[in-house]
Design an enzyme around this catalytic site. Structure first.
Site, PDB file in Angstrom:
ATOM      1  N   TYR A 165      16.701  31.403   2.672  1.00 19.02           N
ATOM      2  CA  TYR A 165      15.643  32.235   3.225  1.00 19.02           C
ATOM      3  C   TYR A 165      15.820  32.508   4.715  1.00 19.02           C
ATOM      4  O   TYR A 165      16.287  31.664   5.473  1.00 19.02           O
ATOM      5  CB  TYR A 165      14.284  31.555   3.027  1.00 19.02           C
ATOM      6  CG  TYR A 165      13.850  31.451   1.586  1.00 19.02           C
ATOM      7  CD1 TYR A 165      13.637  32.583   0.803  1.00 19.02           C
ATOM      8  CD2 TYR A 165      13.631  30.206   1.010  1.00 19.02           C
ATOM      9  CE1 TYR A 165      13.230  32.481  -0.513  1.00 19.02           C
ATOM     10  CE2 TYR A 165      13.218  30.089  -0.309  1.00 19.02           C
ATOM     11  CZ  TYR A 165      13.021  31.230  -1.063  1.00 19.02           C
ATOM     12  OH  TYR A 165      12.616  31.123  -2.368  1.00 19.02           O
ATOM     13  N   LYS A 200       0.842  -1.192   0.000  1.00 14.86           N
ATOM     14  CA  LYS A 200       0.000   0.000   0.000  1.00 14.86           C
ATOM     15  C   LYS A 200       0.883   1.249   0.000  1.00 14.86           C
ATOM     16  O   LYS A 200       2.099   1.176   0.200  1.00 14.86           O
ATOM     17  CB  LYS A 200      -0.911   0.005   1.229  1.00 14.86           C
ATOM     18  CG  LYS A 200      -0.163   0.107   2.548  1.00 14.86           C
ATOM     19  CD  LYS A 200      -1.117   0.183   3.729  1.00 14.86           C
ATOM     20  CE  LYS A 200      -0.337   0.379   5.033  1.00 14.86           C
ATOM     21  NZ  LYS A 200      -1.201   0.595   6.190  1.00 14.86           N
TER      22      LYS A 200
END
Length: 382
Positions: A274, A39
């Site tokens: 940043y 999955k």
């Protein structure tokens, strides 16, 4: 056409994957069925890539949804496929027609499955999930016998199996809660089978940690998930295995790779990325990498993590950006454009594990591998 495989790719080790299946099979034995849990895109490893490797060695696939079934069937896989997630009403006919075995947690859902099965002219194979203490999908104890009776008496339904899942078997060395869940399961299933007058064909509760730690959880079928990919469910599971004398050797299957996209030298007292969170204290050589948090290299790695270049650790400097990361290569000689960069995996004598990255990001190895580079190609490296 532009192909991002030139920038970021996920390496998948066939050798490691087959080793892990062999190790799990030693514990399980030949008399039990071993299901591979693929999955969530095979825990990020690539559902089709993993299925193509393990198909000859597992008795069934375990997936989350009908979309997973579609991808596997379109690729030609014929194995039994057990869906442990929710299949919506509109997908039931297709799922039943294509041989999926459905999770069932209530009579209303079973009613939908019966109607869908009648339309396609095939029986719907159902696995009842019984609630034993995790409180997600699952029939409550008082609902189990009416649900089992409904399925057994409906001509369009087949009671294929009954299962449950453990809530606290990985994150602790005290397994009393898991053992109580197992006791709940055995009691509830015993009552159901007595009421129905027959034995449900397939019993299954064992996830990776249960497979490794508790022989009594290895029933007719076991569901191998995180261990299939060479990762320990937790440190506590590893410790419990050592303490109990369980011997199993797991090999990580996934590695993450990118390239050096730019090299620059900047002076002392320069800010990087940043927020001006990092300021150089000396002349610094940077390598700019074309990977960022879009690719699953989390912002949590900012100022904490490192990557491997030329077999050496290159620390992350400044904030990880959406598509770019800056690393310090001042002390790594001979770095060139497009040199290989290992984000996770081994290079020379150094390695970075999913567990190490999880520690930097305050999460677990499951999340690291399932979220890394979801759109990058998966390459079989051996």
């Amino acid at each position: 056409m532009y192909n991002k495989s030139d920038l970021v790719y996920v390496g998948i080790s066939k050798k490691a994957l087959l080793n892990n299946i062999t190790e799990l099979r030693k514990l399980v034995g030949p008399e039990r069925k071993l299901a591979g849990v693929i999955k969530s895109n095979a825990y990020g490893h690539g559902i089709l890539e993993v299925a193509s490797i393990i198909s000859p060695y597992v008795d069934a696939f375990v997936v989350h949804c009908a979309d997973d079934v579609a991808r596997l069937r379109e690729a030609g896989h014929k194995q039994p496929i057990i869906i442990v997630g929710y299949v919506q009403k509109s997908d039931m006919e297709w799922a039943i027609e294509n041989g999926a075995e459905l999770n069932c947690s209530g009579i209303e859902y079973a009613t939908w499955a019966a109607a869908a099965a009648a339309k396609v002219g095939k029986k719907a194979a159902l696995h009842i999930k019984v609630e034993t203490g995790t409180n997600r999908l699952g029939a409550m104890p008082g609902e189990l016998i009416p649900l089992g009776r409904f399925i057994a008496e409906n001509p369009h339904l087949e009671l294929k199996g009954i299962y449950s899942h453990y809530a606290n078997i990985e994150d602790t060395t005290d397994h009393s809660y898991a053992m109580q869940q197992l006791a709940n399961y055995n009691e509830l299933v015993g009552k159901l089978e007595k009421e129905l007058g027959f034995k449900v064909p397939v019993h299954h509760t064992a996830c990776s940690a249960a497979i490794m730690l508790f022989p009594e959880t290895r029933m007719d079928l076991v569901r191998a998930g995180i261990a299939l990919y060479g990762l320990w469910p937790s440190r506590e599971t590893l410790l419990s295995c050592h303490d109990s004398g369980v011997s199993i050797r797991l090999e990580p299957v996934m590695s993450i790779h990118t390239k050096v996209a730019h090299i620059k030298e900047i002076p002392a007292d320069s800010y990087i990325s940043y927020g001006c969170t990092y300021r150089t204290s000396r002349p610094t050589k940077l390598a700019i990498l074309p990977i960022g948090y879009f690719d699953g290299f989390e912002r949590h790695n900012s100022g904490i993590g490192y990557v491997l270049i030329n077999g050496r650790r290159a620390p992350v400097r400044g904030r990880v950006a959406m598509n770019l990361t800056m690393v310090d290569i001042t002390d790594i000689p001979d770095v060139k454009l497009e040199d290989e960069v290992v984000i996770m995996g081994r290079q020379g004598e150094e390695s970075i594990s999913a567990e190490q990255i999880a520690a930097w990001c305050n999460t677990i190895n499951y999340e690291v591998v399932t979220r890394f580079a979801p759109f990058a190609p998966k390459i079989i490296v051996d």
